[in-house]
Write a protein that holds these residues in place. Sequence first.
Motif, mmCIF file in Angstrom:
data_model
loop_
_atom_site.group_PDB
_atom_site.id
_atom_site.type_symbol
_atom_site.label_atom_id
_atom_site.label_comp_id
_atom_site.label_asym_id
_atom_site.label_seq_id
_atom_site.Cartn_x
_atom_site.Cartn_y
_atom_site.Cartn_z
ATOM 1 N N VAL A 1 18.390 39.202 44.123
ATOM 2 C CA VAL A 1 17.985 40.036 42.995
ATOM 3 C C VAL A 1 18.422 41.468 43.278
ATOM 4 C CG1 VAL A 1 16.065 40.848 41.575
ATOM 5 C CG2 VAL A 1 15.973 38.568 42.579
ATOM 6 N N LYS A 2 19.228 42.022 42.396
ATOM 7 C CA LYS A 2 19.725 43.381 42.598
ATOM 8 C C LYS A 2 18.626 44.394 42.287
ATOM 9 C CE LYS A 2 24.671 42.786 41.554
ATOM 10 N NZ LYS A 2 24.910 41.663 42.322
ATOM 11 N N LEU A 3 18.667 45.529 42.961
ATOM 12 C CA LEU A 3 17.697 46.593 42.748
ATOM 13 C C LEU A 3 17.692 47.031 41.280
ATOM 14 C CD1 LEU A 3 15.606 48.511 43.957
ATOM 15 C CD2 LEU A 3 17.471 50.049 44.567
ATOM 16 N N GLU A 4 18.862 47.083 40.681
ATOM 17 C CA GLU A 4 18.950 47.466 39.261
ATOM 18 C C GLU A 4 18.164 46.496 38.380
ATOM 19 O OE1 GLU A 4 22.265 48.602 35.854
ATOM 20 O OE2 GLU A 4 22.934 47.958 37.822
ATOM 21 N N GLN A 5 18.233 45.204 38.691
ATOM 22 C CA GLN A 5 17.488 44.195 37.926
ATOM 23 C C GLN A 5 15.983 44.388 38.105
ATOM 24 O OE1 GLN A 5 18.910 41.799 35.824
ATOM 25 N NE2 GLN A 5 16.792 41.708 35.153
ATOM 26 N N ILE A 6 15.561 44.711 39.331
ATOM 27 C CA ILE A 6 14.141 44.934 39.609
ATOM 28 C C ILE A 6 13.631 46.097 38.770
ATOM 29 C CG2 ILE A 6 12.521 45.749 41.383
ATOM 30 C CD1 ILE A 6 14.194 44.129 43.436
ATOM 31 N N ILE A 7 14.355 47.216 38.794
ATOM 32 C CA ILE A 7 13.935 48.400 38.035
ATOM 33 C C ILE A 7 13.927 48.101 36.539
ATOM 34 C CG2 ILE A 7 14.539 50.784 37.435
ATOM 35 C CD1 ILE A 7 15.777 50.961 40.285
ATOM 36 N N THR B 1 15.799 55.965 49.966
ATOM 37 C CA THR B 1 14.411 56.174 50.385
ATOM 38 C C THR B 1 13.728 54.833 50.636
ATOM 39 O OG1 THR B 1 14.504 58.032 48.833
ATOM 40 C CG2 THR B 1 12.363 57.533 49.824
ATOM 41 N N PRO B 2 13.804 54.334 51.867
ATOM 42 C CA PRO B 2 13.281 52.996 52.174
ATOM 43 C C PRO B 2 11.801 52.787 51.836
ATOM 44 C CG PRO B 2 14.613 53.815 53.992
ATOM 45 C CD PRO B 2 14.458 54.944 53.014
ATOM 46 N N TRP B 3 10.936 53.786 52.102
ATOM 47 C CA TRP B 3 9.510 53.590 51.823
ATOM 48 C C TRP B 3 9.253 53.407 50.328
ATOM 49 C CZ3 TRP B 3 7.094 56.840 48.488
ATOM 50 C CH2 TRP B 3 7.633 58.105 48.286
ATOM 51 N N ALA B 4 9.980 54.139 49.503
ATOM 52 C CA ALA B 4 9.795 54.024 48.050
ATOM 53 C C ALA B 4 10.346 52.684 47.555
ATOM 54 C CB ALA B 4 10.483 55.183 47.339
ATOM 55 N N ARG B 5 11.474 52.276 48.096
ATOM 56 C CA ARG B 5 12.052 50.994 47.701
ATOM 57 C C ARG B 5 11.104 49.845 48.051
ATOM 58 N NH1 ARG B 5 18.159 48.962 48.213
ATOM 59 N NH2 ARG B 5 17.832 46.823 47.536
ATOM 60 N N THR B 6 10.471 49.930 49.218
ATOM 61 C CA THR B 6 9.505 48.908 49.624
ATOM 62 C C THR B 6 8.361 48.822 48.627
ATOM 63 O OG1 THR B 6 10.074 49.216 51.943
ATOM 64 C CG2 THR B 6 7.953 48.180 51.486
ATOM 65 N N LYS B 7 7.864 49.973 48.175
ATOM 66 C CA LYS B 7 6.769 49.979 47.196
ATOM 67 C C LYS B 7 7.208 49.352 45.867
ATOM 68 C CE LYS B 7 3.963 53.748 48.891
ATOM 69 N NZ LYS B 7 3.093 54.847 48.504
ATOM 70 N N VAL B 8 8.424 49.663 45.440
ATOM 71 C CA VAL B 8 8.936 49.106 44.192
ATOM 72 C C VAL B 8 9.117 47.590 44.330
ATOM 73 C CG1 VAL B 8 10.918 49.074 42.622
ATOM 74 C CG2 VAL B 8 9.994 51.253 43.421
ATOM 75 N N GLU B 9 9.617 47.137 45.482
ATOM 76 C CA GLU B 9 9.793 45.701 45.702
ATOM 77 C C GLU B 9 8.439 44.992 45.712
ATOM 78 O OE1 GLU B 9 12.171 45.649 49.259
ATOM 79 O OE2 GLU B 9 14.049 45.790 48.124
ATOM 80 N N ARG B 10 7.409 45.618 46.310
ATOM 81 C CA ARG B 10 6.063 45.027 46.294
ATOM 82 C C ARG B 10 5.529 44.929 44.873
ATOM 83 N NH1 ARG B 10 3.737 48.618 50.629
ATOM 84 N NH2 ARG B 10 4.698 47.800 52.481
ATOM 85 N N MET B 11 5.759 45.968 44.096
ATOM 86 C CA MET B 11 5.332 45.967 42.688
ATOM 87 C C MET B 11 6.022 44.831 41.930
ATOM 88 S SD MET B 11 5.661 49.124 40.027
ATOM 89 C CE MET B 11 4.569 49.276 38.638
ATOM 90 N N TYR B 12 7.308 44.638 42.213
ATOM 91 C CA TYR B 12 8.065 43.564 41.556
ATOM 92 C C TYR B 12 7.532 42.191 41.959
ATOM 93 C CZ TYR B 12 12.114 41.048 39.705
ATOM 94 O OH TYR B 12 12.924 40.201 39.003
ATOM 95 N N MET C 1 4.715 52.920 35.778
ATOM 96 C CA MET C 1 5.397 52.836 37.073
ATOM 97 C C MET C 1 5.199 54.128 37.862
ATOM 98 S SD MET C 1 8.870 50.915 35.814
ATOM 99 C CE MET C 1 9.797 51.143 37.325
ATOM 100 N N GLY C 2 5.282 55.275 37.189
ATOM 101 C CA GLY C 2 5.071 56.556 37.838
ATOM 102 C C GLY C 2 3.634 56.752 38.286
ATOM 103 N N TYR C 3 2.709 56.157 37.537
ATOM 104 C CA TYR C 3 1.296 56.217 37.920
ATOM 105 C C TYR C 3 1.052 55.376 39.181
ATOM 106 C CZ TYR C 3 -3.734 55.419 37.727
ATOM 107 O OH TYR C 3 -5.058 55.323 38.043
ATOM 108 N N GLN C 4 1.643 54.192 39.223
ATOM 109 C CA GLN C 4 1.464 53.282 40.359
ATOM 110 C C GLN C 4 2.189 53.775 41.619
ATOM 111 O OE1 GLN C 4 -1.245 51.478 39.059
ATOM 112 N NE2 GLN C 4 -0.405 50.023 40.477
ATOM 113 N N ILE C 5 3.402 54.287 41.422
ATOM 114 C CA ILE C 5 4.222 54.788 42.525
ATOM 115 C C ILE C 5 4.659 56.197 42.136
ATOM 116 C CG2 ILE C 5 6.255 54.396 43.963
ATOM 117 C CD1 ILE C 5 6.177 51.453 42.970
#
Length: 75
Positions: free
Chosen positions: A12-18, A55-66, A30-34
């Motif tokens: 799954v590409k990051l673009e697809q996740i976003i 930004t690895p820490w932010a990407r990890t949070k977005v992946e967890r949200m996904y 999304m901005g409220y959550q992260i």
Amino acid sequence: MSTQPNNPLHGVKLEQIITDLQAHYGWEYMGYQINIRCFTHDPSVKSSLKFLRRTPWARTKVERMYLEYLKKNPK
């Protein structure tokens, strides 16, 4: 044969996740959550990709949200 059969993010590409998260939740939620600027100030997929790739820490949070999104919304 897949090398990561139990990884729901594999392939799954990051673009697809976003894109999926934005379509489901919207930028405001999304901005409220992260709380990252690429979600809260003039958000776009392009700016989010640029920031999250650096930004690895932010990407990890977005992946967890996904992953949570996938649990709640099975295909």
